[in-house]
Design an enzyme around this catalytic site. Structure first.
Site, PDB file in Angstrom:
ATOM      1  N   ASN A  60       0.872  -1.167   0.000  1.00  0.00           N
ATOM      2  CA  ASN A  60       0.000   0.000   0.000  1.00  0.00           C
ATOM      3  C   ASN A  60       0.919   1.229   0.000  1.00  0.00           C
ATOM      4  O   ASN A  60       1.788   1.358   0.875  1.00  0.00           O
ATOM      5  CB  ASN A  60      -0.863  -0.043   1.263  1.00  0.00           C
ATOM      6  CG  ASN A  60      -1.814   1.133   1.341  1.00  0.00           C
ATOM      7  OD1 ASN A  60      -1.530   2.232   0.854  1.00  0.00           O
ATOM      8  ND2 ASN A  60      -2.946   0.910   1.968  1.00  0.00           N
ATOM      9  N   CYS A 104      -6.388  11.870 -11.456  1.00  0.00           N
ATOM     10  CA  CYS A 104      -7.270  11.561 -12.595  1.00  0.00           C
ATOM     11  C   CYS A 104      -8.729  11.657 -12.175  1.00  0.00           C
ATOM     12  O   CYS A 104      -9.601  11.116 -12.833  1.00  0.00           O
ATOM     13  CB  CYS A 104      -6.942  10.205 -13.195  1.00  0.00           C
ATOM     14  SG  CYS A 104      -7.162   8.844 -12.054  1.00  0.00           S
TER      15      CYS A 104
HETATM   16  N1  SAH Z   1       1.034   5.127 -13.536  1.00  0.00           N
HETATM   17  C1  SAH Z   1       0.419   3.982 -14.162  1.00  0.00           C
HETATM   18  C2  SAH Z   1      -1.076   3.922 -13.899  1.00  0.00           C
HETATM   19  C3  SAH Z   1      -1.483   3.912 -12.425  1.00  0.00           C
HETATM   20  S1  SAH Z   1      -3.069   3.267 -12.148  1.00  0.00           S
HETATM   21  C4  SAH Z   1       0.757   3.964 -15.640  1.00  0.00           C
HETATM   22  O1  SAH Z   1       1.264   4.966 -16.205  1.00  0.00           O
HETATM   23  O2  SAH Z   1       0.547   2.934 -16.278  1.00  0.00           O
HETATM   24  C5  SAH Z   1      -3.197   3.163 -10.429  1.00  0.00           C
HETATM   25  C6  SAH Z   1      -2.532   1.944  -9.806  1.00  0.00           C
HETATM   26  O3  SAH Z   1      -2.580   2.129  -8.387  1.00  0.00           O
HETATM   27  C7  SAH Z   1      -3.176   0.589 -10.067  1.00  0.00           C
HETATM   28  O4  SAH Z   1      -2.208  -0.263 -10.623  1.00  0.00           O
HETATM   29  C8  SAH Z   1      -3.601   0.065  -8.671  1.00  0.00           C
HETATM   30  O5  SAH Z   1      -3.336  -1.309  -8.525  1.00  0.00           O
HETATM   31  C9  SAH Z   1      -2.721   0.857  -7.769  1.00  0.00           C
HETATM   32  N2  SAH Z   1      -3.217   1.142  -6.410  1.00  0.00           N
HETATM   33  C10 SAH Z   1      -4.422   1.614  -6.045  1.00  0.00           C
HETATM   34  N3  SAH Z   1      -4.441   1.907  -4.724  1.00  0.00           N
HETATM   35  C11 SAH Z   1      -3.204   1.619  -4.243  1.00  0.00           C
HETATM   36  C12 SAH Z   1      -2.584   1.720  -2.958  1.00  0.00           C
HETATM   37  N4  SAH Z   1      -3.238   2.221  -1.916  1.00  0.00           N
HETATM   38  N5  SAH Z   1      -1.301   1.351  -2.839  1.00  0.00           N
HETATM   39  C13 SAH Z   1      -0.625   0.860  -3.907  1.00  0.00           C
HETATM   40  N6  SAH Z   1      -1.155   0.759  -5.146  1.00  0.00           N
HETATM   41  C14 SAH Z   1      -2.425   1.126  -5.307  1.00  0.00           C
END
Ligand code: SAH
Length: 395
Positions: free
Chosen positions: A278, A339
């Site tokens: 996380n 986003c």
């Molecule tokens: N930067 C990436 C897209 C990010 S999408 C790109 O350019 O491809 C957001 C991501 O955050 C997802 O993969 C999801 O699994 C992750 N995510 C969501 N909440 C989270 C958390 N609390 N800790 C870690 N990862 C998390």
């Protein structure tokens, strides 16, 4: 025999937004429907005085009761009309083909196809029909896409929650061709595999293409931390740009497995660090350990799915930005994103300013960031702006 056109009569003084060419008619603006219209049927929208305002797709179960196809009374909405919109949208992306195999070809309202999203990954198209209007013209849109692109493979990912608000069941599967294996694409010289079946959205965050390139340009010699890395987008761009080292964090084991495989595909000398955690906890531990980085990316998921969530989302954005600022070495760069449509660019900037003050660091804004130009927004539809970001330097 022509049936009379079903007509949506607006309440008095509810025509102002359509006069300004905003493409949505909200349920509260509607006085009554004259005639019969099924979901997705085209209706004539008129003011309380009976004056023509627009032709729009009717969506009886949505708060957005109708989405405008055209403000031109002379235009009729038929297969040729939607096909022309598709061909025009695809043609507008033609100059972008050389930048990447991953492009958004159709982006809803901005391309005059409200609720329709089409992404192209090399020879594979991935489509989303997220409103009753484009659902009604699904076959015509798919035919036009195949004709305009020459792509024989079309996969549907109409499994986004927006469908439910339109009263449409979720649907996913191949429309043309087979269900694809992960599709290899090359973006600015970096290889990625895109899981169009199980990945997020249509498989990849195409909207961050230019920002990944920007990170790559500034990565040389820097210790990089990529938070919310998904399949490694920013990390691999930074590595290709010559990052000294990279650590990437995501909560999803599948995303990290794909990221590590993508890294191997690019043939870097050694693997980087992929951490399943996380981000909120990981940043806290890294601070406790006294870690330092020279370039940090924060690209979290949509913390504010709607305006009701803005306050909680603002606290979450502030927390990660505050921690990231503290982890940055002086002169370090922060690329921070939201986003969430409900978080405006001004609000994001305010949140990040608050984070800097609380972190007791001074920072410069080097760039304001947005989605790439294959994700346009209509000038009369501000809701189309969702991705915003800042490139900052810690002083
Ligand atoms: N930067 C990436 C897209 C990010 S999408 C790109 O350019 O491809 C957001 C991501 O955050 C997802 O993969 C999801 O699994 C992750 N995510 C969501 N909440 C989270 C958390 N609390 N800790 C870690 N990862 C998390």
């Amino acid at each position: 025999m022509n049936r009379p056109e079903p007509t949506l009569h607006l309440k008095p003084r509810k025509d102002a937004s359509l006069q300004r060419r905003h493409p949505w008619v909200f349920a509260g603006a509607v006085e009554r429907l004259g005639g019969k219209a099924a979901p997705g049927d085209t209706v004539r929208v008129v003011g309380a005085d009976g004056r023509f305002l627009a032709r729009a797709a009717f969506s009886p179960s949505s708060a957005i009761r109708a989405r405008v196809w055209t403000f031109d009374e002379a235009e009729t909405v038929d297969e040729a009309f939607v096909a022309a919109r598709v061909h025009a949208a695809v043609a507008r992306r033609e100059p972008l083909r050389e930048r990447s195999d991953a492009l958004r070809l159709v982006f809803g309202e901005a391309d005059g196809l409200p609720g329709c999203v089409v992404d192209r990954y090399a020879g594979q198209l991935v489509v989303q029909f997220l409103s009753a209007g484009v659902e009604r013209w699904r076959d015509a849109i798919v035919d036009a896409l195949v004709a305009a692109t020459g792509c024989a493979a079309v996969y549907e990912r109409s499994d986004a929650s927006a469908r439910e608000r339109e009263g449409l069941a979720l649907r996913a599967g191949p429309i043309r061709g087979e269900a694809p294996a992960p599709v290899p694409v090359v973006e600015h010289g970096v290889r990625y595999r895109v899981d169009v079946i199980g990945g997020h959205k249509t498989g990849f965050y195409i909207d961050q293409r230019d920002n990944r390139a920007l990170v790559g340009e500034h990565a040389a010699g820097r210790r990089v931390l990529n938070c919310f890395c998904y399949t490694g987008g920013f990390t691999l761009a930074a590595r290709r740009g010559g990052a000294a080292e990279a650590t990437s964090i995501d909560a999803s084991a599948e995303a990290l497995a794909m990221a590590a495989a993508n890294e191997r595909d690019n043939g870097f000398e050694s693997p980087s660090t992929w951490l399943q955690a996380n981000v909120f906890d990981a940043l806290k531990s890294m601070l406790a350990e006294g870690r330092q980085f020279d370039l940090i990316v924060l690209d979290p998921p949509k913390f504010a799915p709607s305006v009701q969530h803005v306050d909680a989302a603002a606290r979450a954005y502030k927390e990660i930005n505050l921690k990231a600022m503290r982890l940055l070495a002086p002169g370090g760069l922060l690329f921070t994103f939201s986003c969430s449509g409900a978080i405006t660019a001004d609000l994001l900037r305010g949140i990040v300013a608050g984070a800097a003050v609380d972190a007791r660091v001074d920072a410069q804004v080097l760039r304001q960031l947005a989605a790439g130009i294959d994700h346009p927004m209509s000038i009369t539809h501000p809701e189309g702006e969702y991705l915003k970001g800042l490139m900052l330097r810690r002083m």
